[in-house]
Design a protein around this motif. Structure first.
Motif: not given
Lengths: 414, 414
Positions: A197-202
């Motif tokens: 998903g985008l909402q962590k380390c990305l």
């Protein structure tokens, strides 16, 4: 009908230092206000192709079948599992936290015969334990979380692909919480399917799920697609090979992202812009450099919370870089103290699920917020809040310890 | 791995006058660059609750069960159908275009016994034809598209709910293409479930799917949820009542959006901001006023293309306000001319699917682009392109006809 119409969205200032979502990179937010283009505009299809190429570098894969699923990280998991699991297939899920349970739950929905092995929360599996279970269960698919934010653990994956290869098992991993902040090598590790998903380390918002599939996974999916077409011609939708979803049928989604560009859904343009920018800022900084930044911020936070007298939960040697769980000190009301941190300092840290609920806080250092100033600010505020609720905390100790970690890293780099 | 890293996203100027996606309202794009907050931040849960209230007004419903599905409009369709259809249920789908076929396809994936009735593309069904089919098929669910962009038709729905009620049938409708630009009355029409997307008359990007469910639909969904829990305890995932998806299990999603706030996915914050703003701008202008603006822009475009000598496709009396299909004049290369419109004028109009492919263009006037200047600019450019490819077009005729429509409306309003 009468109704009060609220004003434009105007979020309060927040430093998001929980287990995710975290504050997005400013350039990701900017990208998401870019004007829309048509679904088959040459600019749009080029942006899709560019995004695929960027994510190949993020995943460390050469696979063409690297794209986005339009939905949250859970949508990526479900697309992978519904497309790879035929009803009745045996699926092995090693569970070391909440998200292992989720993989088992989704495999059940996909009508698999689900087998789990479990380890205590705060631990990971030895590869040998996974191999033993594979030999016993003989699954068609191993579904294994890489980083489980519920426990902060990072399951080592580097030997798992070879084990799966040896036993003819497909290897799916959920890298939602880990990708970008910890090593990931899709091709070198022999991963057949991975999602995030985008909402962590990305460093982006939830709502788009990067996915990559090996040629072996694509072959399975394409075979199911052919069978499905035959079924539909025969008017018999009850075949065991039928993908039980149109939205998550990766065979169709691959045709949309592939050279044929067969219409499936209407790609979520703004989420695509955001996902593209997440990968772009990561690669501009450098994949290894971003992982190192997460390692450093994670280590500074770890030493900082320890120096505040907090006990760290779990097997620290196998902790993800980007999140740490600390036991809530005796006598400190966990949710009230978290509320004070949010209310008075605008800083969010995380609560916990399941067996850890009420016992530990989870503090993240990921994506844009894997930064020295974010680490130090969080530690300074946490010190104040802990003191307010009666915990014995050394004045300045947490911040000093974190500063020392950064100073040591700077000295080491010289 | 070496790779070229592209620059920040920088879309070309486009006036999107196809069947959707269309150019978003500027304020929607601005809302989507707002900073993120945590999943359970009081601001976030308040924004979710506000968004539900806004969409109740958009759908004209009092139902609590009004929320967003995180995915494209197709995700909303699938959430509704997978949650409402038990394997083996009989489902009736009246098909009057491509999206009726999609509903039938998704019902098949949900393991339904699917029955279709069809009418020629460009026509709609008389309510009596639907009632006759219901009596014959005795379905548990009627799945009916409201506005099918593939044909531009707007199926009248105002009598359908009463028919379904009479025969004990649940009534689901896909309002993706129509909501916001044409009348929709969820409660007054007796709709049990309806879904949409942002990228048509609501003037946002694809990626979030508004959905509303009647109390009767919620009851069915909650009953399946109970059964499912029991199944899981018994370790038997093969019950006919099992929702074959975690991501689209509306029982769980309702618990996340409801007062219990049980964690399911991580809500796509940026898409929520966008969806909220789409509803907000619509209600600020006024629901009836927005429909009237679509009616006027659609009528101006209709008279404009007629005055350019183009033949309008289908039963114009049942056309959606927001899109018109015109036959590509003899000798004009459809895709080349569309390409010239995009390349030279930055204006996108749409191609077509299925039996209409290569025969008609589809021109939209929806959301932000249901505007006089957008209509006139499109007609002016279309005139140029038609002339370039040898079609006999009266100089200024299309624009004049559209100006007359607007002038007539202004005179009527005085």
């Amino acid at each position: 009908m009468t109704h009060t119409i609220p004003g434009p969205i105007d979020p309060p200032a927040r430093l998001l230092m929980g287990p995710g979502p975290i504050s997005a990179y400013p350039s990701v937010l900017r990208a998401m206000s870019a004007p829309l283009v048509g679904q088959y505009d040459p600019f749009m299809t080029a942006a899709m192709t560019e995004t695929q190429e960027l994510y190949r570098a993020v995943w460390a894969t050469q696979s063409d079948a690297t794209l986005l699923i339009d939905g949250t990280s859970r949508a990526g998991i479900e697309a992978a599992m519904l497309s790879l699991i035929r009803p009745g297939d045996r699926v092995l899920v090693p569970v070391f936290g909440r998200f292992g349970h989720l993989l088992a739950e989704i495999a059940e929905r996909a009508m698999a015969e689900v087998h789990t092995i479990e380890t205590a929360w705060g631990q990971v599996f030895a590869p040998s334990a996974i191999e033993e279970a594979i030999i016993r269960v003989r699954p068609t698919l191993l579904a294994l979380v890489q980083g489980d934010t519920s426990t902060t653990m990072n399951q080592p994956l580097d030997e798992i692909g070879a084990i799966c290869e040896r036993h003819g098992v497909l290897f799916y991993t959920d890298a939602t919480a880990s990708l970008g902040g910890n090593p990931f090598e899709a091709d070198a590790w022999g991963v057949d399917a991975a999602t995030a998903g985008l909402q962590k380390c990305l460093g982006g918002p939830s709502g788009s799920a990067p996915i990559t599939l090996s040629p072996r996974a694509v072959e399975l999916i394409q075979n199911r697609k052919k069978v499905e077409a035959g079924i539909r011609e025969a008017g018999d939708p009850s075949s065991p090979d039928f993908v039980r979803s149109n939205y998550f049928d990766l065979g169709m989604i691959l045709d949309y992202w592939g050279p044929r560009r067969l219409n499936h859904h209407t790609e979520a343009t703004t989420m695509l812009y955001g996902a593209r920018e997440c990968a772009r800022v990561l690669l501009l900084e450098g994949r290894d450099e971003v992982i190192a930044r997460h390692e450093l911020a994670g280590r500074a936070m770890l030493e900082g919370v320890r120096a505040l007298g907090l006990t760290v939960f779990g097997d620290v040697a196998h902790k993800m870089h980007n999140v740490v769980a600390v036991e809530i000190p005796e006598g400190v009301p966990g949710d009230v103290a978290r509320g004070a941190l949010l209310e008075d300092f605008g800083i969010e840290i995380g609560t916990s699920f399941g067996p850890l609920h009420g016992k530990v806080w989870r503090i993240g250092t990921m994506g844009y917020n894997a930064r020295k100033d974010a680490v130090l600010t969080t530690l300074a505020a946490l010190e104040q809040v802990l003191r307010r609720f009666g915990a014995p905390v050394p004045a300045g100790g947490g911040v000093e310890a974190a500063v020392d970690v950064y100073a040591g890293a700077a000295a080491g780099a010289r």
